[in-house]
Design a protein around this motif. Structure first.
Motif, PDB file in Angstrom:
ATOM      1  N   LYS A  75      59.513  73.798  -6.231  1.00 57.85           N
ATOM      2  CA  LYS A  75      60.245  72.532  -6.290  1.00 57.85           C
ATOM      3  C   LYS A  75      60.362  71.914  -4.908  1.00 57.85           C
ATOM      4  N   GLN A  76      60.158  70.612  -4.841  1.00 57.81           N
ATOM      5  CA  GLN A  76      60.357  69.826  -3.619  1.00 57.81           C
ATOM      6  C   GLN A  76      61.219  68.635  -3.973  1.00 57.81           C
ATOM      7  N   ASP A  79      61.270  67.065  -7.543  1.00 58.30           N
ATOM      8  CA  ASP A  79      59.973  67.217  -8.199  1.00 58.30           C
ATOM      9  C   ASP A  79      59.641  68.680  -8.461  1.00 58.30           C
ATOM     10  N   LEU A  81      56.839  70.996  -8.739  1.00 57.67           N
ATOM     11  CA  LEU A  81      55.417  71.022  -8.403  1.00 57.67           C
ATOM     12  C   LEU A  81      54.655  71.955  -9.324  1.00 57.67           C
ATOM     13  N   SER A  82      55.322  73.006  -9.812  1.00 63.77           N
ATOM     14  CA  SER A  82      54.676  73.950 -10.709  1.00 63.77           C
ATOM     15  C   SER A  82      55.737  74.795 -11.405  1.00 63.77           C
ATOM     16  N   VAL A 199      50.923  75.345  -2.556  1.00 68.95           N
ATOM     17  CA  VAL A 199      51.586  74.553  -1.512  1.00 68.95           C
ATOM     18  C   VAL A 199      50.611  74.262  -0.367  1.00 68.95           C
ATOM     19  N   LYS A 202      48.250  71.604  -1.409  1.00 68.87           N
ATOM     20  CA  LYS A 202      48.919  70.293  -1.459  1.00 68.87           C
ATOM     21  C   LYS A 202      48.987  69.654  -0.067  1.00 68.87           C
TER      22      LYS A 202
END
Length: 264
Positions: A75-76, A79, A81-82, A199, A202
């Protein structure tokens, strides 16, 4: 050891960034601001629940990435992310296997809520530090939430009493001794190594641009992925064998000492 090209720092929480009192040091937060000023990204990677990680790093939460539940959730900010949940049939098989082991309690870890059995109130009191968002249920098999991890607890030794009884699941699951009393069971693809790889992809980073810190077996894949991997002085022997370098213990500012070298 050339740390001049580092663009990301990744750290486990318990036994690594947190001291024995489960605290993040003021020294770390001061160093974090300097890392941020140099555009060096920080990633917290833990077997902990996301909300529990958040409680320790709340005032920098918008500037970091969270890898929670051993990589099952990334999580960021707001969001996701996965996320990598467990198959429901496998989840039931895990619970069946755990019930065959004496003196073992379990928890079902959803992405944001952890479920405790009503008969395991003693366990809940022991681990509230790690699971701030939780519900107590009558029957694990009735939980409909998406589950990303099952954690099993033994009051003496997870490595001795739990892991040997769950090894038969390792062809279909990640079965990790994550602490003295804990074995974590995740989806076969849900581990800190895979999460960190996502990550790095990304952000377009290479292994020689990343420093990672860990202390237990659920950190192994993450440490294997990067060029600058550090085992804490208090780490499990498996971690010291895999990591390329060693730093001081979690009670002696082991992470902070290396951050100071990066900034120097």
């Amino acid at each position: 050891m050339d740390l001049s090209q580092i663009k990301m720092v990744v750290s486990d929480m318990d036994g690594t960034l947190l001291n024995s009192n489960h605290e993040v040091s003021d020294r770390f937060f001061e160093l974090f601001e300097k890392l941020k000023a140099r555009n060096i990204q920080f990633v917290a990677a833990s077997g902990r629940q996301y909300h529990s990680m958040l409680s320790k790093l709340d005032h920098i939460k918008n500037d970091i990435i969270f890898i929670a539940e051993n990589g099952a959730l990334i999580k960021q900010k707001e969001d996701e992310l996965s996320t990598t949940p467990l198959d429901q049939n496998l989840r039931a098989e895990i619970l069946d296997s755990i019930q065959q082991i004496e003196n073992v309690d379990a928890m079902l870890c959803g992405k944001y809520v952890t479920y405790f059995d009503r008969n395991s109130e003693q366990l809940l009191n022991l681990v509230k530090e790690y699971y701030s968002n939780y519900e107590v249920v009558d029957n694990f098999y009735d939980v409909t939430d998406e589950i990303v991890k099952v954690a099993a607890f033994h009051p003496k030794s997870a490595e001795e009493y739990i892991h040997p009884r769950l090894e038969h699941l390792e062809d279909r699951l990640k079965v990790k001794v994550s602490g003295k009393y804990w074995v974590d069971l995740n989806h076969i693809d849900a581990h800190k190594g895979n999460a960190l790889k996502m990550v790095l992809d990304k952000f377009g980073l290479r292994p020689n641009e990343v420093v990672a810190f860990g202390d237990y077996n659920n950190d192994l894949e993450m440490l294997e992925l990067v060029d600058y991997s550090f085992a804490m002085a208090n780490a499990h022997p498996n971690v010291k064998e895999v990591a390329k370098y060693e730093t001081a213990s979690h009670n002696d500012f082991g992470v902070e000492r290396i951050l100071e070298k990066i900034l120097a």
